[in-house]
Design a protein around this motif. Structure first.
Motif, short mmCIF file in Angstrom:
data_model
loop_
_atom_site.label_atom_id
_atom_site.label_comp_id
_atom_site.label_asym_id
_atom_site.label_seq_id
_atom_site.Cartn_x
_atom_site.Cartn_y
_atom_site.Cartn_z
N SER A 63 -13.89 -1.44 12.53
CA SER A 63 -12.94 -2.20 12.36
C SER A 63 -14.34 -2.45 10.16
O SER A 63 -13.29 -3.20 9.80
CB SER A 63 -13.34 -3.31 12.65
N TYR A 91 -17.10 0.19 16.58
CA TYR A 91 -16.76 -0.82 15.37
C TYR A 91 -15.87 -0.13 14.62
O TYR A 91 -16.47 -0.37 13.48
CB TYR A 91 -18.30 -1.78 15.54
N GLN A 130 -12.81 0.22 7.74
CA GLN A 130 -12.39 -0.30 7.67
C GLN A 130 -11.92 -0.91 6.11
O GLN A 130 -11.32 -0.81 5.54
CB GLN A 130 -10.83 -0.31 8.79
N LEU A 131 -12.52 -2.77 6.83
CA LEU A 131 -12.98 -3.33 5.64
C LEU A 131 -13.60 -3.15 4.90
O LEU A 131 -12.60 -3.19 3.58
CB LEU A 131 -13.81 -4.71 6.40
N ASP A 168 -18.36 3.34 13.78
CA ASP A 168 -17.11 3.36 13.71
C ASP A 168 -17.44 3.83 15.09
O ASP A 168 -15.49 3.31 15.93
CB ASP A 168 -16.70 5.26 13.36
N TYR A 196 -17.71 -8.81 13.33
CA TYR A 196 -17.45 -7.65 14.30
C TYR A 196 -18.38 -6.70 15.49
O TYR A 196 -18.40 -5.82 16.00
CB TYR A 196 -16.42 -6.23 13.93
N ARG A 209 -10.53 -1.54 3.18
CA ARG A 209 -9.27 -1.58 1.94
C ARG A 209 -9.39 -2.48 1.11
O ARG A 209 -8.49 -2.44 0.26
CB ARG A 209 -9.11 -2.91 3.52
N SER A 264 -17.86 -8.81 8.06
CA SER A 264 -18.46 -7.27 8.58
C SER A 264 -19.08 -8.41 9.90
O SER A 264 -19.52 -7.12 10.87
CB SER A 264 -18.91 -6.61 7.59
#
Length: 415
Positions: A321, A319, A324-325, A316, A279, A328, A276
């Motif tokens: 990502s 950053y 989303q990480l 968001d 990013y 996922r 994390s």
């Protein structure tokens, strides 16, 4: 009042006599000093006693009163010279021989060129990542003795067979928790230095003790190779795993489920946090860590989902990502919430695999690259042997965790 020990008094009297002409450290520790002479004489006396026992056993008649024919009677037959490397110096010994060349010394065996003690020191230094040259310098500085590079290599090479036996040893049927991770090392192969992945599987047995189950190497970390590792563990006796902690490698959970269908796959929070932060700019990383904590420290899945949503609303925009990480991998994050806080501390706050990796990296950082795969295994095995000496107690809160496992996995604990 305690009675004096006659034997101790005799030893003290002997030492007084030996040291009556003491003139300084050289008289005791020097090349011709008392310590070396005593060691030499004691070893030679022990060898003489061994030969006497051997001759008595050989010549002892089978029938009382009977005697062996002269041609069959064994006897002393002079001495042979032999130089051995003792712990602090070389000793030139007079090794007694027998007439029939049947005498096999125990203290200094035939072909043996080192007395026990020196090998342990070489291996201990090697296990801390010292090079052959560093070990030579260290032994010379500490003990004033010159050890050849060939001798050091012979000592460390002898570990290779021990590594093979360790890697193939039978394992327990059940490991409630295992951590699976990989380290990267540089190895010279076919004239080029290449990156290799060293796969590590660390388990906690039913007594709560940590145990490294094995090491494997492959050109790069991948789910397909992990499948072969897990299959080998199965073949070596591991029938069940309750919780498997992994990083976010694609296909890893599927590989585990193929071999251990009932295992709960849990994504390692440490790995997830590390990914994390890739990013986030360095100056914002502390803030990001503080705001991610409420997610994995939540009491329930619902609270964790709300905390992730709160985080996403703030981060968001710049950053996206990060959230989303987490989304996922959410399926393999939430098993954590099946357990109360004290059990969670057992299985992730201890960070067993991270602690192990840190210790190994301290050893590996002294090496630019390795000459072969075998040299990697040799060093890591010795380093792990040192680390494992500290694993004498069960991990914290283990009894509470085992009680919980006994309820949740009652049918599987009875295997």
């Amino acid at each position: 009042m305690k009675e004096s020990n006659p034997s101790a008094a005799k030893v003290d009297q002997l030492f007084d006599e030996l040291l009556q002409d003491y003139s300084g450290p050289e008289a005791v520790l020097g090349e011709q000093g008392l310590l070396k002479q005593l060691t030499k004489r004691l070893v030679e006396k022990a060898l003489q006693a061994e030969l006497s026992h051997h001759l008595q056993q050989h010549n002892h008649p089978l029938t009382p009163g009977a005697e062996l024919p002269r041609e069959r009677r064994n006897s002393r037959n002079g001495f042979s010279k032999k130089t051995v490397q003792a712990e602090l110096e070389e000793l030139e010994l007079q090794v007694p021989r027998d007439r029939f060349s049947q005498f096999e010394p125990v203290l200094v065996k035939k072909g043996q060129r080192r007395i026990s003690g020196l090998d342990d020191k070489i291996l201990a230094l090697y296990a801390r990542g010292l090079s052959t040259r560093d070990i030579q310098a260290q032994l010379e500085e500490l003990y004033g003795v010159e050890i050849s590079a060939t001798l050091i290599s012979q000592v460390t090479d002898a570990v290779a067979e021990e590594v093979r036996q360790w890697q193939g040893r039978p394992l327990d049927k059940v490991y409630p928790i295992v951590w699976l991770d990989a380290l990267c090392v540089k190895v010279r192969s076919e004239g080029r230095v290449r990156s290799q992945a060293v796969y590590l599987v660390l388990g906690v047995n039913l007594e709560g003790h940590k145990e490294l189950l094995g090491m494997w190497m492959s050109p790069a970390e991948g789910a397909k190779f992990w499948l072969s590792v897990l299959t080998e563990l199965k073949n070596r006796g591991v029938e069940d795993v309750f919780i498997a902690w992994v990083d976010g490698l694609v296909g890893f959970p599927e590989a585990i489920k193929t071999v251990y269908p009932s295992a709960r796959v849990q994504l390692c929070i440490v790995h997830l946090m590390r990914k994390s932060l890739k990013y986030v700019p360095w100056k914002l990383q502390r803030e990001a860590v503080a705001e991610l904590k409420p997610i994995y420290q939540a009491a329930t899945v619902a609270e964790a989902e709300a905390a992730l949503e709160t985080f996403a609303q703030k981060w968001d925009e710049h950053y996206p990502s990060i959230s989303q990480l987490w989304l996922r991998h959410w399926e393999h994050i939430i098993p954590l919430f099946d357990y109360p806080a004290d059990i969670r501390r057992v299985i992730y706050t201890t960070n067993a695999i991270e602690s192990l990796n840190r210790s190994l990296r301290k050893v590996l950082k002294t090496k630019g690259h390795f000459p072969s795969d075998e040299s990697v295994f040799k060093l890591l095995y010795l380093a792990l042997s040192n680390i494992a000496k500290r694993w004498t107690m069960p991990i914290p809160n283990w009894k509470q965790a085992l009680s919980r496992f006994a309820i949740e996995f009652s049918d599987r604990l009875s295997h």
